[in-house]
Design an enzyme around this catalytic site. Sequence first.
Site, PDB file in Angstrom:
ATOM      1  N   LYS A 114      42.346   5.199  -9.511  1.00 20.96           N
ATOM      2  CA  LYS A 114      43.204   5.716  -8.438  1.00 20.96           C
ATOM      3  C   LYS A 114      44.633   5.212  -8.561  1.00 20.96           C
ATOM      4  O   LYS A 114      45.576   5.916  -8.211  1.00 20.96           O
ATOM      5  CB  LYS A 114      42.633   5.338  -7.064  1.00 20.96           C
ATOM      6  CG  LYS A 114      41.369   6.109  -6.711  1.00 20.96           C
ATOM      7  CD  LYS A 114      41.049   5.969  -5.233  1.00 20.96           C
ATOM      8  CE  LYS A 114      39.795   6.730  -4.852  1.00 20.96           C
ATOM      9  NZ  LYS A 114      39.381   6.483  -3.472  1.00 20.96           N
ATOM     10  N   LYS A 195      27.380  15.464 -10.796  1.00 20.63           N
ATOM     11  CA  LYS A 195      26.712  15.502  -9.490  1.00 20.63           C
ATOM     12  C   LYS A 195      27.560  16.257  -8.475  1.00 20.63           C
ATOM     13  O   LYS A 195      28.790  16.302  -8.585  1.00 20.63           O
ATOM     14  CB  LYS A 195      26.397  14.085  -9.002  1.00 20.63           C
ATOM     15  CG  LYS A 195      27.560  13.331  -8.402  1.00 20.63           C
ATOM     16  CD  LYS A 195      27.076  12.076  -7.697  1.00 20.63           C
ATOM     17  CE  LYS A 195      28.222  11.410  -6.968  1.00 20.63           C
ATOM     18  NZ  LYS A 195      28.111  11.380  -5.525  1.00 20.63           N
ATOM     19  N   LYS A 198      32.068  15.497  -3.097  1.00 21.24           N
ATOM     20  CA  LYS A 198      33.191  16.047  -2.337  1.00 21.24           C
ATOM     21  C   LYS A 198      34.494  15.826  -3.083  1.00 21.24           C
ATOM     22  O   LYS A 198      35.489  16.454  -2.774  1.00 21.24           O
ATOM     23  CB  LYS A 198      33.244  15.469  -0.930  1.00 21.24           C
ATOM     24  CG  LYS A 198      33.482  13.991  -0.842  1.00 21.24           C
ATOM     25  CD  LYS A 198      33.610  13.607   0.608  1.00 21.24           C
ATOM     26  CE  LYS A 198      33.040  12.253   0.965  1.00 21.24           C
ATOM     27  NZ  LYS A 198      32.864  11.285  -0.087  1.00 21.24           N
TER      28      LYS A 198
END
Length: 324
Positions: A114, A195, A198
């Site tokens: 990130k 997978k 979101k």
Amino acid sequence: MTRRLTGFQPTGHLHLGNLIGAMRPLVGAQERPGTTHSIAMIADLHALTVEHDPTRLRANTLQVAAVLLAAGVDPRRTALIAQSQVPEHTELHYLLECATGYGEAARMIQFKEKSSAGGPVRLSLLTYPVLMGSDILVHDSDQVPVGDDQSQHLELARAIATRFNARYGDTFTVPEGIRPENAARIMDLADPARKMSKSTPSAAGRIGLLDPPETIRRVIARAVTDTAGVVRADPAGQPGVTNLLAILRACSDREPGELSSYGALKREVTDAVEALLAPIRARYAELAADPGHVGRILTEGAARVRPRAAATVRRTRAAIGLLD
Ligand code: ADP
Ligand code: TRP
């Protein structure tokens, strides 16, 4: 009595993978009273580590709480809390920071990913895994269900607890990470190699828990299959079909019968998913109409877990050398 903490992020929309891998085990544990004490925590402080919209965060926190309730989380048996409403999380966070190395935090894969994405990096992004450790340790959690992406953070929590206990005396329960039960891992319908998540930018392969039936039908109709033409579970050769079969099994709680075509399989999957989600959507609509009610459930949840959390903080303060 095993103490279990399950964390949910209040960002984005919850999907079928979350329901099957995380919420159903939580609801299942309620059916076995006296064995597991569960806390379901919405990690609203986590959302502050990156650019966020305050109004949306508040709405998302209430939305995730309402979805959990709609999916069967019973606030009398499972403590449903928002992370920020239990101030002991942040109080213990600082004490744990004093038992964590800078290098340990900087090594976290999620931080590296990130922080290298470009744009400003908040200091809280670096220290977030310590806060997650605090969430876990403050409630004396024995078990924490974690997916792959969170297992490194769980290991950090274990390392901090073990080190603190060795240096300052026995203070924390050292938690254990557990995999989502039944190995129920739902894959993305458009890309069955990854997978359902979101954080995948495209929603083409994701079934949102609040998606309207037309969207669900479309996503399943367009699910990637293969050219073998045979409906069978073969994870390596037919990952798409295998995933559809896994969804069917998980949603209908029975072994799929003989299915002659991919079209027939998709129709069965669509019906099973719809049968599972329609009542959740309906309960959600009732709860969403009364956000005050959902808010009160969170406040009550926080009040219930705070005495134990406060006791952990008191123990930690004493061990580390602070006055009462
Ligand atoms: P996401 O990948 O969508 O960001 P999270 O990491 O927030 O999901 O996971 C929340 C919970 O849902 C975790 O307990 C995780 O194990 C479970 N979970 C997430 N995705 C799946 C999936 N595709 N299949 C099964 N369980 C999942
Ligand atoms: N970091 C977790 C995630 O990104 C959410 C989380 C915060 C959590 N605190 C937790 C999960 C404590 C389990 C236990 O999904």
